[in-house]
Structures are given as structure tokens and as C-alpha cells.
Design a protein around this motif. Structure first.
Motif, PDB file in Angstrom:
ATOM      1  N   HIS A  19      28.927  76.692  40.271  1.00  0.00           N
ATOM      2  CA  HIS A  19      29.345  76.989  39.090  1.00  0.00           C
ATOM      3  C   HIS A  19      27.912  77.152  38.141  1.00  0.00           C
ATOM      4  CE1 HIS A  19      33.360  74.953  38.550  1.00  0.00           C
ATOM      5  NE2 HIS A  19      33.181  75.318  39.954  1.00  0.00           N
ATOM      6  N   GLY A  20      27.408  78.323  38.721  1.00  0.00           N
ATOM      7  CA  GLY A  20      26.179  78.846  37.719  1.00  0.00           C
ATOM      8  C   GLY A  20      24.767  78.528  38.617  1.00  0.00           C
ATOM      9  N   VAL A  21      24.024  77.850  38.135  1.00  0.00           N
ATOM     10  CA  VAL A  21      22.612  77.753  38.716  1.00  0.00           C
ATOM     11  C   VAL A  21      22.340  76.251  39.085  1.00  0.00           C
ATOM     12  CG1 VAL A  21      21.695  79.826  37.881  1.00  0.00           C
ATOM     13  CG2 VAL A  21      21.638  77.858  36.668  1.00  0.00           C
ATOM     14  N   LEU A  22      23.182  75.611  39.848  1.00  0.00           N
ATOM     15  CA  LEU A  22      22.922  74.245  40.490  1.00  0.00           C
ATOM     16  C   LEU A  22      22.275  74.500  41.769  1.00  0.00           C
ATOM     17  CD1 LEU A  22      23.312  70.999  40.603  1.00  0.00           C
ATOM     18  CD2 LEU A  22      25.619  71.581  41.420  1.00  0.00           C
ATOM     19  N   ARG A  23      21.266  73.440  41.924  1.00  0.00           N
ATOM     20  CA  ARG A  23      20.781  73.629  43.351  1.00  0.00           C
ATOM     21  C   ARG A  23      20.923  72.096  43.610  1.00  0.00           C
ATOM     22  NH1 ARG A  23      14.793  73.518  45.548  1.00  0.00           N
ATOM     23  NH2 ARG A  23      15.429  73.081  47.558  1.00  0.00           N
ATOM     24  N   LEU A  24      21.652  72.012  44.750  1.00  0.00           N
ATOM     25  CA  LEU A  24      21.669  70.584  45.412  1.00  0.00           C
ATOM     26  C   LEU A  24      21.144  70.413  46.551  1.00  0.00           C
ATOM     27  CD1 LEU A  24      25.583  69.790  45.217  1.00  0.00           C
ATOM     28  CD2 LEU A  24      23.749  68.327  44.366  1.00  0.00           C
ATOM     29  N   VAL A  25      20.087  69.497  46.834  1.00  0.00           N
ATOM     30  CA  VAL A  25      19.841  69.228  47.940  1.00  0.00           C
ATOM     31  C   VAL A  25      20.486  67.920  48.680  1.00  0.00           C
ATOM     32  CG1 VAL A  25      17.499  68.406  49.176  1.00  0.00           C
ATOM     33  CG2 VAL A  25      17.553  69.957  46.976  1.00  0.00           C
ATOM     34  N   LEU A  26      21.109  68.128  49.645  1.00  0.00           N
ATOM     35  CA  LEU A  26      22.226  67.206  50.379  1.00  0.00           C
ATOM     36  C   LEU A  26      21.386  66.709  51.423  1.00  0.00           C
ATOM     37  CD1 LEU A  26      25.369  69.257  49.877  1.00  0.00           C
ATOM     38  CD2 LEU A  26      24.736  67.252  48.515  1.00  0.00           C
ATOM     39  N   GLU A  27      21.496  65.427  51.589  1.00  0.00           N
ATOM     40  CA  GLU A  27      20.948  64.572  52.824  1.00  0.00           C
ATOM     41  C   GLU A  27      22.313  64.388  53.476  1.00  0.00           C
ATOM     42  OE1 GLU A  27      18.263  61.093  52.918  1.00  0.00           O
ATOM     43  OE2 GLU A  27      17.154  62.683  52.005  1.00  0.00           O
ATOM     44  N   MET A 112      39.350  77.676  31.970  1.00  0.00           N
ATOM     45  CA  MET A 112      38.339  78.203  32.942  1.00  0.00           C
ATOM     46  C   MET A 112      38.320  77.191  33.739  1.00  0.00           C
ATOM     47  SD  MET A 112      35.893  80.432  32.799  1.00  0.00           S
ATOM     48  CE  MET A 112      34.444  80.507  33.816  1.00  0.00           C
ATOM     49  N   TRP A 113      38.235  75.844  33.548  1.00  0.00           N
ATOM     50  CA  TRP A 113      38.050  75.019  34.371  1.00  0.00           C
ATOM     51  C   TRP A 113      38.975  74.898  35.815  1.00  0.00           C
ATOM     52  CZ3 TRP A 113      41.723  71.012  35.159  1.00  0.00           C
ATOM     53  CH2 TRP A 113      41.495  70.145  35.831  1.00  0.00           C
ATOM     54  N   PRO A 357      35.702  69.831  24.748  1.00  0.00           N
ATOM     55  CA  PRO A 357      36.296  69.677  25.949  1.00  0.00           C
ATOM     56  C   PRO A 357      35.861  68.965  27.193  1.00  0.00           C
ATOM     57  CG  PRO A 357      36.377  71.735  24.830  1.00  0.00           C
ATOM     58  CD  PRO A 357      35.341  71.055  24.250  1.00  0.00           C
ATOM     59  N   LYS A 358      34.489  68.947  27.310  1.00  0.00           N
ATOM     60  CA  LYS A 358      33.837  68.423  28.500  1.00  0.00           C
ATOM     61  C   LYS A 358      33.808  66.757  28.170  1.00  0.00           C
ATOM     62  CE  LYS A 358      31.989  72.554  30.394  1.00  0.00           C
ATOM     63  NZ  LYS A 358      32.931  73.290  29.701  1.00  0.00           N
ATOM     64  N   GLY A 359      33.728  66.435  26.863  1.00  0.00           N
ATOM     65  CA  GLY A 359      33.076  65.030  26.607  1.00  0.00           C
ATOM     66  C   GLY A 359      32.598  64.797  25.300  1.00  0.00           C
ATOM     67  N   GLU A 360      31.538  64.065  25.094  1.00  0.00           N
ATOM     68  CA  GLU A 360      30.959  64.051  23.670  1.00  0.00           C
ATOM     69  C   GLU A 360      29.888  64.983  23.559  1.00  0.00           C
ATOM     70  OE1 GLU A 360      30.049  60.104  22.744  1.00  0.00           O
ATOM     71  OE2 GLU A 360      28.258  60.845  21.665  1.00  0.00           O
ATOM     72  N   PHE A 361      29.869  65.876  22.657  1.00  0.00           N
ATOM     73  CA  PHE A 361      28.974  66.536  22.276  1.00  0.00           C
ATOM     74  C   PHE A 361      28.414  66.034  20.858  1.00  0.00           C
ATOM     75  CE2 PHE A 361      26.856  70.373  20.294  1.00  0.00           C
ATOM     76  CZ  PHE A 361      26.547  71.033  21.222  1.00  0.00           C
ATOM     77  N   ASP A 409      33.581  69.570  35.849  1.00  0.00           N
ATOM     78  CA  ASP A 409      33.747  70.672  34.654  1.00  0.00           C
ATOM     79  C   ASP A 409      32.136  71.257  34.342  1.00  0.00           C
ATOM     80  OD1 ASP A 409      34.638  72.680  33.083  1.00  0.00           O
ATOM     81  OD2 ASP A 409      35.642  71.047  31.657  1.00  0.00           O
ATOM     82  N   ILE A 410      31.337  71.502  35.209  1.00  0.00           N
ATOM     83  CA  ILE A 410      30.155  71.685  34.894  1.00  0.00           C
ATOM     84  C   ILE A 410      29.635  73.200  34.349  1.00  0.00           C
ATOM     85  CG2 ILE A 410      27.909  72.047  36.005  1.00  0.00           C
ATOM     86  CD1 ILE A 410      28.538  69.765  37.767  1.00  0.00           C
ATOM     87  N   VAL A 411      29.066  73.125  33.113  1.00  0.00           N
ATOM     88  CA  VAL A 411      28.669  74.381  32.837  1.00  0.00           C
ATOM     89  C   VAL A 411      26.960  74.212  32.485  1.00  0.00           C
ATOM     90  CG1 VAL A 411      28.456  76.102  30.938  1.00  0.00           C
ATOM     91  CG2 VAL A 411      30.570  75.390  31.930  1.00  0.00           C
ATOM     92  N   PHE A 412      26.159  75.133  33.115  1.00  0.00           N
ATOM     93  CA  PHE A 412      24.893  74.947  33.205  1.00  0.00           C
ATOM     94  C   PHE A 412      24.318  75.297  31.784  1.00  0.00           C
ATOM     95  CE2 PHE A 412      24.925  73.672  37.159  1.00  0.00           C
ATOM     96  CZ  PHE A 412      24.060  72.606  37.241  1.00  0.00           C
TER      97      PHE A 412
END
Lengths: 417, 244
Positions: A19-27, A112-113, A357-361, A409-412
């Protein structure tokens, strides 16, 4: 027996499900996630710092670019913080227009979500269905502001201009045949309000279509039921808001509990989940779309019956009309001052929160009395959600991480700011 | 709304008798109750706010740092007229065009520079609270971490550390969050230039991305102005001087 070691895997930032530019380092231990460490900030543009260097009204456009799939709700939080400090009255018609467009935005965001979440989990058709309806709502954005995405429509003291009397029409071209254009134009013959009303009549049936595809779908349920379960206590601890919190069974909605705009005058329900898993959050968001459609309908009814001003008459804050400006010296001065210097806010601090829409802004503004904010802090809903990814993904399979990213529902744009 | 705030102030006075004795430590600002605490009291206060059923602030909405180094300073005085007028802001020799970096000196101030602002939410009482905690040492601001009380403070504190260089004592994993790997400085501090210190490009000869000092001139398009003539106070008729 050979020793089995955990290995570390890089997920993103160019992964289509990130969903965009998330970099996850997973163990990983085999295919089970032991620890997830999200690396964010790849889209950090320093919006808050930029806002400090510009007059208040020039930063509204930056708000669109935070969560770029629910533009007007971001603007709403920002202008509300300014209005709170200024103590300016917003005309009632503008309040209703804001309510209507907040809900249009909510549907935009949830479509979109739903489309991308479906796509991530393997339901390709959802994407196509959702974007069909999204297009209509984008046309509403375009009709009021001229831009499909970054509207800059909300202004301190109201909205930029009143709703248009006619909708833009499609023209036949190499890509749109005459009959297609005619079909598309059928609902676009009247005013914007006619078009929006027609949409609210069509839309519940569209939601039924989505639900036929997903709600009882065996694969969908296998991928979402029991995945990413968050207990109500943990959801509060982790700072969850919006559908993420309601999916865990906590009935909390700023629109109901701390009403702003015209939400105290419209009738709607808050859907609440029971298990706090991805499937419940899906159900909550789908029901929210139905409720939004109902709110829009009520707003259309009110807006039809009640014409009036949509922007405050205080020309220290809102520009005078173009015609006035041409003929009246004072209006010209107001216009000049407003667009060169802007307006000064009284010294103080304000926190304004909207149910995005995603929560508290939330927007936290610190003003030292100048024409630029001293400090602007944007409280993005997604930030708290992605921070909890580690806890939600732990012990799940790698493929479930994708479902969890989807359900958050992540948007970077808003997380990195 | 007002009664809700009053009852919250009362509960705070009961819960924190020591703090309520200090002038202005608990006050109402716009539609929120503000509570100022010292870093030494923070953990105790936050724990009480979370656990006390009369307060029950179960959720941390937001946490942010604020740098008060240039608070109340403008770039263009409005009290006296001047021939240079608005161009003072954009011409290089003016005060409005702030040149950052080596030449930029922060004004001396008695106030504490770094403040951490917490926004807490009580779902039971449907009320918000702003908790403010000023770090005592400007050169090394330290505030205790509230991660043990509010789990989501973890990332918020990492962000405040990254952007302002505020250290959170007892934080389990205080790493940079938003800025680039290997970034130097704390970008949201008021003495950090808006345009940054380095720019990045791909060097074809070296075959890698290189960082170089910024080449853009810092420029202020709209100067920062503070007007104290009350023209923006609603209901007040604009005075004659105000109409310039």
C-alpha cells in the motif's frame, strides 16, 4: 538434527501489497511471523514544517495530500482547528455541505479500501466494481472544486463556493462512444444535488453486489475470519480509532459523541463489530458505507430546501466576491491583504478532531498570534494503526500480514506526513 | 460542555492536590482542560489519569513535541512604517529572509524550549485533556517515557525524538522513525532550515547516490507577521489604523 534459525525478510517498499511505501522487516520462523518491524518515513515530506512557513490558508492544499484518498476530511480537521482559534461562525449551509462531502469522502475512502483489500487477498473483481462507483464520486469533487482529488474546497469560515447548478457532461471521443457518453450523461442532466441523490439511490444496490461477492465467500472468510484479532482493551491501549476501534466492539464515533458540522442534525447508526478480526472490520466498513449513503440523502434534502451563504461574510478571513472586489476599494484591500499576508490567529492552542474514514484525524495548532502557524501537528489515524502492526501480525502466517495491512486501511500520505 | 470541563477540573484538583496549588497548572483553554506537569511528576500523573475511575483517560490520542525557541517572533514589524516595505522580506539583506545554518542564532529565552504535549481521551466521560510537560534542559531535553502506561506512545515518542531530539527516558526502542537512514539533525527544530542541509542526486561517475550541501537559497515569500491591533477579534469594529 540441523539447527533451524529464524530468518529476516524484507517486505516492500516496492511490494504491491505494501500500500505505497511501507518497508516491513519481518523476522520469520518458517512461514510464521515472529516480529514485524515497519520502517516508515519513505513518503515524509515535512508537511507540518512546511505549514509553519506559510500563511494558514495556503496550507489547506497540503491537507489534501496527507491522506490522498479522503481529501476533504483532512481539510475539515484543519479548517476546524483554525475556526476554533478564530471563533468564526460557519454558515449552516456550509456545515451541511461539509457533512455531505465528508460522507462522500468516506464512501470514496471505503471503496478504495475495499477494492485494494480485496485485490490483496485475491478478489480481483472487487477492485473493478469499487472503482466504477468511485468515478461518480470523483465527478462530484470535480463539479464543486474543479479537481478530482486535491480539492482545497473547505476554507476557514465555510466552503470555497456554492454547489453548482449543473453537472459536467461527458463528450463522445475515440475512447467513449456516443452511446456510452449518453448513458453516463443520463444521471448528469440536473444539478449536483440531483446527481448525488441519484447516486444514493443506486449505491445501496452496489453495496449488495459487493456483499454478494465477499460476505459469504468461503475464500474471503478463510482469509479474514480470526485474523488480526484485537481485544477492546488492547485497541484502546494501541490508540485505535475509527473502524479499527469499532471492529473490536467499542462504540465510539466522534460524529456521534462530539458532533461537529451538522452531524447532530442527521440520523445515522454506528456499526460495531464483536470479534475484532479482519472480517468484522470489513463488515463495519461496509455498513458505514450504507449509513453514509443515508446521511448524504438527508443532507441533499436539507440543501435543496435551504439556500443561503456558504462562506463567512467576515472578509478579514474569507475573500470578498469578485464583483465586489472590482467596484469597492475596501474589498480590494481585503483581497490584497488576504492573499499577500493572510490572517493572524489569536495566540493560543487548539485541537480539533474529526471522524476521518480511517479514524480520528486531529489537528493541533499552536499559534503565537502570527499569520503562520507556530506549530501544526497532524494526528493521523493510520499512524497508530501501523504502529500496532507488530502486535497484530505476530504469530500469523506471512500471507496474513497482507490481510492485516489491508484491514488497517493504510495510506502513507498521512502516516509519513 | 462547560459543566463537563468544570467537573473535570474538579476531579483533577482532587486527584492532584500538589499540582493544583501551582498557579495556572490546571486551566481551561478554549474547549480543553490543560494540565502542566514537571517531568519528574509525569509518570505518576499519567498513571493516575489512566487508572482513576473519575478521570479514566484510557486512550492517548496524540503526542507531539513543540520547540518554543522562536515563539512570538515576527519577521516584519507592523508597529512602524518603513520605506523598504514588503520587499524587506524577499531581499537577501533583510531580516525577513532568514539565513539559516551557521549564522542563525537562537534568541536567548528564560522559557524552556522543548515541550511535549499529550492529548488524552476519556471515552467514559467523553472528554479530552491536554497534558503538557516541559523538558528542563534545552541542550539535552529528557522526558520520561509513558510507553508502560500507553502502548501507542512508543511510536509517538520515537517520532518526537526523531523530529525534535527530545529523549524519552525508559523508552524500549528509541530509534529514528520518519527521517532517512543515517540522517543528521532534528528537522522540526526551529534552527533547522526548511530546505534542509543536504540534497541528494545520482552520480553517474561514481555510480551511486551522493549527498551534497544544499544549493538552494533560503527565501521567505510571505514574512511572518504578528498583528496586535485586534482586527481579527470577532465583533470588534476595525480601528482606523488597522485599515492600512
Amino acid at each position: 538434527m540441523p539447527e533451524i534459525r529464524n530468518y529476516t525478510m524484507n517486505f516492500g517498499p516496492q511490494h504491491p501489497a505494501a500500500h505505497g511505501v511501507l518497508r516491513l522487516v519481518l523476522e520469520m520462523d518458517g512461514e510464521v511471523v515472529e516480529r514485524a518491524d515497519p520502517h516508515i518515513g519513505l513518503l515524509h515530506r515535512g508537511t507540518e514544517k512546511l505549514a509553519e512557513s506559510k500563511p494558514y490558508n495556503q496550507s489547506i492544499g497540503y491537507m489534501d495530500r496527507l491522506d490522498y484518498v479522503s481529501m476533504m476530511c483532512n481539510e475539515h480537521g484543519y479548517v476546524m482547528a483554525i475556526e476554533k482559534l478564530l471563533g468564526v461562525e460557519v454558515p449552516e449551509r456550509a456545515q451541511y455541505i461539509r457533512t455531505m462531502f465528508d460522507e462522500i469522502t468516506r464512501i470514496l475512502n471505503h471503496l478504495m479500501w475495499l477494492g485494494t483489500h480485496g485485490l490483496d487477498v485475491g478478489a480481483m473483481a472487487m477492485f473493478l466494481y469499487c472503482f466504477r462507483e468511485r468515478e461518480d464520486l470523483m465527478d462530484c469533487y470535480e463539479a464543486v472544486s474543479g479537481a478530482r482529488l486535491h480539492a482545497t474546497y473547505y476554507r476557514p469560515g465555510g466552503v470555497a463556493r456554492d454547489l453548482p447548478d449543473r453537472m459536467p457532461q461527458y463528450e463522445s471521443s475515440r475512447f467513449t462512444s456516443k452511446s456510452t457518453a449518453g448513458k453516463l450523461n443520463d444521471s448528469r442532466q440536473g444539478s449536483l444535488l440531483d446527481f448525488v441523490e441519484d447516486f444514493t439511490n443506486r449505491f445501496p444496490k452496489c453495496i449488495d453486489e459487493y456483499e454478494t461477492l465477499l460476505t459469504d465467500n468461503r475464500i474471503w472468510k478463510q482469509r479474514t475470519v480470526g485474523i488480526g484479532v484485537v481485544s477492546p482493551e488492547r485497541a484502546l491501549q494501541l490508540g485505535f480509532t475509527g473502524p479499527m476501534l469499532r471492529g473490536s466492539g467499542i462504540e465510539w464515533d466522534i460524529r456521534k459523541k462530539q458532533p461537529y458540522a451538522s452531524y447532530d442534525k442527521v440520523d445515522f447508526d454506528i456499526p460495531v463489530g464483536t470479534n475484532g478480526d479482519c472480517y468484522d472490520r470489513y463488515l463495519v466498513r461496509v455498513e458505514e458505507m450504507r449509513q453514509s449513503s443515508g446521511i448524504i440523502k438527508q443532507c441533499v434534502e436539507w440543501l435543496r430546501a435551504n439556500p443561503g451563504p456558504v462562506l463567512t461574510e467576515d472578509h478579514k478571513i474569507a475573500p470578498p466576491r469578485r464583483g465586489e472586489m472590482k467596484g469597492d476599494m475596501e474589498s480590494l484591500i481585503h483581497h490584497f491583504k488576504l492573499f499577500t499576508e493572510g490572517f493572524c490567529l489569536p495566540e493560543g492552542e487548539a485541537y480539533a478532531a474529526v471522524e476521518h474514514p480511517k479514524g480520528e484525524f486531529g489537528c493541533f495548532l499552536v499559534s503565537d498570534g502570527a499569520n503562520k502557524p507556530y506549530r501544526l501537528k497532524v494526528r493521523a489515524a493510520g499512524f497508530a494503526h501501523i504502529a500496532a502492526l507488530d502486535e497484530m501480525a505476530r504469530g500469523h502466517m506471512l500471507s496474513d500480514v497482507v490481510a492485516i495491512i489491508g484491514t488497517q486501511d493504510i495510506v502513507f500520505g498521512e502516516i509519513d506526513r | 460542555m462547560a459543566t463537563k470541563l468544570d467537573s473535570l477540573v474538579d476531579s483533577l484538583n482532587i486527584a492532584f492536590p500538589d499540582i493544583s496549588k501551582i498557579e495556572g497548572a490546571i486551566h481551561v483553554s478554549l474547549d480543553l482542560v490543560v494540565l502542566n506537569v514537571e517531568p519528574s511528576q509525569l509518570l505518576e500523573v499519567a498513571q493516575r489519569l489512566h487508572d482513576d475511575p473519575a478521570l479514566s483517560f484510557k486512550q492517548l490520542s496524540d503526542l507531539c513535541g513543540v520547540d518554543y525557541a522562536t515563539y512570538g517572533q515576527d519577521e516584519w514589524g507592523t508597529d512602524t512604517g518603513n520605506m523598504a516595505s514588503f520587499s524587506r522580506a524577499v531581499s537577501a539583506a533583510s531580516t525577513g529572509s532568514l539565513s539559516f545554518g551557521d549564522g542563525f542564532e537562537l534568541p536567548a529565552s528564560d522559557n524552556q524550549r522543548f515541550v511535549v504535549v499529550y492529548h488524552l481521551l476519556s471515552l467514559d466521560h467523553n472528554v479530552r485533556l491536554r497534558l503538557r510537560c516541559a523538558a528542563s534542559d534545552d541542550s539535552m531535553p529528557v522526558v520520561p517515557s509513558i510507553c508502560s502506561i500507553y502502548s501507542n506512545a512508543n511510536w509517538y515518542e520515537r517520532e518526537a525524538f526523531d523530529l525534535f531530539g527530545i529523549l524519552f527516558d525508559g523508552h524500549p526502542d528509541l530509534r529514528r522513525l520518519l527521517t532517512d537512514y543515517g540522517f543528521i539533525g532534528h528537522p522540526f527544530r526551529k534552527d533547522f532550515p526548511l530546505i534542509g542541509n543536504v540534497e541528494m542526486r545520482y552520480d553517474a561517475v561514481k555510480g551511486r547516490v551522493v549527498y551534497e550541501p544544499v544549493t538552494i537559497e533560503p527565501r521567505v515569500l510571505v514574512p511572518r507577521v504578528i498583528r496586535e491591533d485586534g482586527r481579527y477579534v470577532s465583533g470588534a469594529a476595525p480601528s482606523d489604523e488597522a485599515k492600512d
